[in-house]
Design a protein around this motif. Structure first.
Motif, PDB file in Angstrom:
ATOM      1  N   GLN A  51       3.146  13.295  -7.595  1.00  0.00           N
ATOM      2  CA  GLN A  51       3.858  12.852  -6.412  1.00  0.00           C
ATOM      3  C   GLN A  51       2.936  12.144  -5.427  1.00  0.00           C
ATOM      4  O   GLN A  51       1.718  12.319  -5.439  1.00  0.00           O
ATOM      5  N   SER A  52       3.568  11.300  -4.599  1.00  0.00           N
ATOM      6  CA  SER A  52       2.879  10.494  -3.612  1.00  0.00           C
ATOM      7  C   SER A  52       3.600  10.609  -2.283  1.00  0.00           C
ATOM      8  O   SER A  52       4.748  11.031  -2.216  1.00  0.00           O
ATOM      9  N   MET A  53       2.922  10.185  -1.240  1.00  0.00           N
ATOM     10  CA  MET A  53       3.518  10.145   0.093  1.00  0.00           C
ATOM     11  C   MET A  53       3.690   8.693   0.508  1.00  0.00           C
ATOM     12  O   MET A  53       2.844   7.851   0.209  1.00  0.00           O
ATOM     13  N   PHE A  54       4.809   8.394   1.185  1.00  0.00           N
ATOM     14  CA  PHE A  54       4.896   7.095   1.843  1.00  0.00           C
ATOM     15  C   PHE A  54       5.484   7.281   3.238  1.00  0.00           C
ATOM     16  O   PHE A  54       6.239   8.212   3.498  1.00  0.00           O
ATOM     17  N   VAL A  55       5.059   6.384   4.145  1.00  0.00           N
ATOM     18  CA  VAL A  55       5.423   6.482   5.551  1.00  0.00           C
ATOM     19  C   VAL A  55       6.107   5.184   5.966  1.00  0.00           C
ATOM     20  O   VAL A  55       5.560   4.093   5.733  1.00  0.00           O
ATOM     21  N   VAL A  56       7.282   5.303   6.551  1.00  0.00           N
ATOM     22  CA  VAL A  56       8.061   4.142   6.969  1.00  0.00           C
ATOM     23  C   VAL A  56       7.905   3.951   8.474  1.00  0.00           C
ATOM     24  O   VAL A  56       8.096   4.897   9.248  1.00  0.00           O
ATOM     25  N   THR A  57       7.555   2.741   8.894  1.00  0.00           N
ATOM     26  CA  THR A  57       7.454   2.429  10.318  1.00  0.00           C
ATOM     27  C   THR A  57       8.289   1.190  10.617  1.00  0.00           C
ATOM     28  O   THR A  57       8.779   0.514   9.699  1.00  0.00           O
ATOM     29  N   GLY A  58       8.402   0.874  11.895  1.00  0.00           N
ATOM     30  CA  GLY A  58       9.173  -0.295  12.289  1.00  0.00           C
ATOM     31  C   GLY A  58       8.546  -1.605  11.870  1.00  0.00           C
ATOM     32  O   GLY A  58       9.211  -2.645  11.860  1.00  0.00           O
ATOM     33  N   GLU A  59       7.265  -1.576  11.500  1.00  0.00           N
ATOM     34  CA  GLU A  59       6.567  -2.790  11.102  1.00  0.00           C
ATOM     35  C   GLU A  59       6.270  -2.850   9.612  1.00  0.00           C
ATOM     36  O   GLU A  59       5.698  -3.839   9.138  1.00  0.00           O
ATOM     37  N   GLY A  60       6.619  -1.808   8.895  1.00  0.00           N
ATOM     38  CA  GLY A  60       6.365  -1.812   7.466  1.00  0.00           C
ATOM     39  C   GLY A  60       6.075  -0.428   6.927  1.00  0.00           C
ATOM     40  O   GLY A  60       6.191   0.578   7.642  1.00  0.00           O
ATOM     41  N   VAL A  61       5.674  -0.388   5.658  1.00  0.00           N
ATOM     42  CA  VAL A  61       5.492   0.870   4.933  1.00  0.00           C
ATOM     43  C   VAL A  61       4.036   1.048   4.529  1.00  0.00           C
ATOM     44  O   VAL A  61       3.376   0.097   4.105  1.00  0.00           O
ATOM     45  N   ILE A  62       3.551   2.275   4.687  1.00  0.00           N
ATOM     46  CA  ILE A  62       2.267   2.672   4.114  1.00  0.00           C
ATOM     47  C   ILE A  62       2.581   3.547   2.907  1.00  0.00           C
ATOM     48  O   ILE A  62       3.167   4.624   3.050  1.00  0.00           O
ATOM     49  N   ALA A  63       2.226   3.081   1.713  1.00  0.00           N
ATOM     50  CA  ALA A  63       2.458   3.845   0.492  1.00  0.00           C
ATOM     51  C   ALA A  63       1.132   4.376  -0.037  1.00  0.00           C
ATOM     52  O   ALA A  63       0.058   3.909   0.346  1.00  0.00           O
ATOM     53  N   THR A  64       1.217   5.372  -0.896  1.00  0.00           N
ATOM     54  CA  THR A  64       0.025   5.922  -1.545  1.00  0.00           C
ATOM     55  C   THR A  64       0.272   5.984  -3.050  1.00  0.00           C
ATOM     56  O   THR A  64       1.387   5.752  -3.512  1.00  0.00           O
ATOM     57  N   ASP A  65      -0.761   6.265  -3.789  1.00  0.00           N
ATOM     58  CA  ASP A  65      -0.781   6.436  -5.244  1.00  0.00           C
ATOM     59  C   ASP A  65       0.442   5.954  -6.036  1.00  0.00           C
ATOM     60  O   ASP A  65       1.508   6.573  -6.006  1.00  0.00           O
ATOM     61  N   PRO A  66       0.297   4.894  -6.859  1.00  0.00           N
ATOM     62  CA  PRO A  66       1.409   4.378  -7.665  1.00  0.00           C
ATOM     63  C   PRO A  66       1.882   5.315  -8.781  1.00  0.00           C
ATOM     64  O   PRO A  66       3.004   5.173  -9.259  1.00  0.00           O
ATOM     65  N   THR A  77      10.274   2.321 -10.235  1.00  0.00           N
ATOM     66  CA  THR A  77      11.159   3.285  -9.580  1.00  0.00           C
ATOM     67  C   THR A  77      10.679   3.595  -8.171  1.00  0.00           C
ATOM     68  O   THR A  77      11.471   3.692  -7.233  1.00  0.00           O
ATOM     69  N   TYR A  78       9.385   3.755  -8.013  1.00  0.00           N
ATOM     70  CA  TYR A  78       8.785   4.034  -6.704  1.00  0.00           C
ATOM     71  C   TYR A  78       9.165   2.931  -5.707  1.00  0.00           C
ATOM     72  O   TYR A  78       9.637   3.196  -4.592  1.00  0.00           O
ATOM     73  N   LEU A  79       8.988   1.680  -6.118  1.00  0.00           N
ATOM     74  CA  LEU A  79       9.332   0.558  -5.248  1.00  0.00           C
ATOM     75  C   LEU A  79      10.829   0.538  -4.934  1.00  0.00           C
ATOM     76  O   LEU A  79      11.244   0.270  -3.796  1.00  0.00           O
ATOM     77  N   GLU A  80      11.641   0.821  -5.936  1.00  0.00           N
ATOM     78  CA  GLU A  80      13.091   0.852  -5.721  1.00  0.00           C
ATOM     79  C   GLU A  80      13.479   1.955  -4.745  1.00  0.00           C
ATOM     80  O   GLU A  80      14.377   1.768  -3.908  1.00  0.00           O
ATOM     81  N   GLU A  81      12.811   3.091  -4.839  1.00  0.00           N
ATOM     82  CA  GLU A  81      13.107   4.198  -3.939  1.00  0.00           C
ATOM     83  C   GLU A  81      12.722   3.859  -2.496  1.00  0.00           C
ATOM     84  O   GLU A  81      13.425   4.214  -1.556  1.00  0.00           O
ATOM     85  N   ILE A  82      11.620   3.172  -2.332  1.00  0.00           N
ATOM     86  CA  ILE A  82      11.235   2.745  -0.985  1.00  0.00           C
ATOM     87  C   ILE A  82      12.281   1.788  -0.410  1.00  0.00           C
ATOM     88  O   ILE A  82      12.680   1.891   0.757  1.00  0.00           O
ATOM     89  N   LYS A  83      12.768   0.875  -1.245  1.00  0.00           N
ATOM     90  CA  LYS A  83      13.769  -0.096  -0.790  1.00  0.00           C
ATOM     91  C   LYS A  83      15.082   0.571  -0.408  1.00  0.00           C
ATOM     92  O   LYS A  83      15.840   0.037   0.411  1.00  0.00           O
ATOM     93  N   LYS A  84      15.370   1.727  -0.993  1.00  0.00           N
ATOM     94  CA  LYS A  84      16.587   2.459  -0.624  1.00  0.00           C
ATOM     95  C   LYS A  84      16.475   3.026   0.802  1.00  0.00           C
ATOM     96  O   LYS A  84      17.475   3.251   1.463  1.00  0.00           O
ATOM     97  N   VAL A  85      15.235   3.265   1.214  1.00  0.00           N
ATOM     98  CA  VAL A  85      14.995   3.867   2.523  1.00  0.00           C
ATOM     99  C   VAL A  85      14.883   2.803   3.613  1.00  0.00           C
ATOM    100  O   VAL A  85      15.351   2.992   4.737  1.00  0.00           O
ATOM    101  N   THR A  86      14.239   1.672   3.294  1.00  0.00           N
ATOM    102  CA  THR A  86      13.970   0.660   4.319  1.00  0.00           C
ATOM    103  C   THR A  86      13.896  -0.722   3.694  1.00  0.00           C
ATOM    104  O   THR A  86      13.569  -0.868   2.508  1.00  0.00           O
ATOM    105  N   ASP A  87      14.182  -1.738   4.524  1.00  0.00           N
ATOM    106  CA  ASP A  87      14.002  -3.113   4.075  1.00  0.00           C
ATOM    107  C   ASP A  87      12.698  -3.701   4.607  1.00  0.00           C
ATOM    108  O   ASP A  87      12.415  -4.888   4.442  1.00  0.00           O
ATOM    109  N   LYS A  88      11.878  -2.867   5.249  1.00  0.00           N
ATOM    110  CA  LYS A  88      10.602  -3.312   5.773  1.00  0.00           C
ATOM    111  C   LYS A  88       9.610  -3.546   4.629  1.00  0.00           C
ATOM    112  O   LYS A  88       9.665  -2.863   3.588  1.00  0.00           O
ATOM    113  N   PRO A  89       8.684  -4.479   4.791  1.00  0.00           N
ATOM    114  CA  PRO A  89       7.709  -4.763   3.733  1.00  0.00           C
ATOM    115  C   PRO A  89       6.688  -3.640   3.565  1.00  0.00           C
ATOM    116  O   PRO A  89       6.413  -2.884   4.502  1.00  0.00           O
TER     117      PRO A  89
END
Length: 296
Positions: A51-66, A77-89
């Motif tokens: 598992q990995s952690m990712f953090v969503v902010t108003g200016e974008g996402v900080i992701a960890t370990d692919p 899948t990881y990228l798709e899951e992030i997109k479900k949460v936010t449209d930020k880069p």
């Protein structure tokens, strides 16, 4: 009357069976994305047993370990899951350390525009291996680096040798959450990852983690039981386990029992109910035999 009694008994047994069935643990899905309770923007992405952690902010996402080693679909899948949460880069991808089971397969993050951050040693290790699916870090550092994005701070700290020579502790100071991979498992006995473990230095790293200001720990593998997050007690318990294992193997080593006799004879009954005890204690013993039997 007898018929009524038998019918009631049958109904009771059926109800009990139904209740027992409903309480049986459901099979874990292959992946899951979970927002950390009490936070607005911190998520855990799990794929298999990593598992990995990712953090969503108003200016974008900080992701960890692919976590894409041997399974490129996990990265997609990881990228798709992030997109479900936010449209930020996705602005950053942080490697926790250089071991492939956690950081392999990050090219799709790079293609999405993420800047890759890691410790200097991680880049040195990866440069030799030249895996085309695992891009080298864009930015490296030695001791400490703080990423600021959309009002969120993520502190990256190198504490020295432990599970590897490139492991980072990632801390969200506002949320009092840390992400630590492999050298601080939650509620279980460490396994084959002990192969390149630095035993005494790892104790020092855990003590430094305990001195930090945090309340919850996201581990690189789901915590036991129930995929839970860790606490400072879990960190202290892991440190005590390593210290107990070290002392037990030291005794065996000085009796000339390393390797095989020690692996068969050293037992730590205090921890026998921990997940992984039966299968993994041999790896722990083997590594401490390397320390106390060979000085390495």
């Amino acid at each position: 009357m007898k018929r009524i009694f038998l019918a009631a008994l049958a109904c009771g047994l059926a109800a009990a069976a139904s209740a027992a069935w409903s309480q049986a643990p459901a099979q874990r899905p292959p992946f899951a994305t979970t927002k950390v309770d009490g936070t607005d923007n911190v998520y855990v992405f799990r794929y298999g047993n990593h598992q990995s952690m990712f953090v969503v902010t108003g200016e974008g996402v900080i992701a960890t370990d692919p976590i894409g080693y041997g399974r490129p679909q996990a990265v997609v899948t990881y990228l798709e899951e992030i997109k479900k949460v936010t449209d930020k880069p996705i602005k950053y991808l942080v490697y926790s350390h250089h071991h492939y089971d956690h950081i392999a397969g990050g090219q799709p993050f790079k293609d999405a525009g993420a800047k890759i951050i890691a410790h200097r040693k991680a880049k040195e290790r990866l440069a030799v291996l030249k895996d085309p699916a695992t891009p080298l870090p864009d930015e490296i550092f030695d001791k400490k680096r703080t990423l600021m994005l959309g009002g969120t701070a993520l502190e990256l700290t190198y504490l020295g040798l432990n599970h590897s020579d490139s492991s980072l502790v990632m801390r969200l100071p506002k949320e009092k959450i840390i992400f630590v991979v492999d050298f601080l498992p939650v509620g279980s006995v460490p396994g084959r990852g002990m192969i390149d473990f630095y035993p005494l230095e790892a104790e020092s790293s855990i003590k430094q983690v305990l001195a930090m200001d945090w309340e919850r720990l996201i581990p690189g593998h789901p915590g036991a039981p129930g995929d839970r997050l860790g606490t400072k007690k879990d960190a202290q318990d892991q440190l005590t386990f390593l210290q107990d294992a070290s002392e037990a193997v030291k005794v065996a080593a000085r009796e000339g029992k390393c390797w095989e006799p020690a692996e068969k004879e050293v037992k730590l009954p205090k921890y026998e109910k921990w997940p992984g005890y039966e299968n993994n204690l041999q790896f722990v013993t083997r590594r401490y035999c390397g320390l106390w039997g060979r000085g390495t």
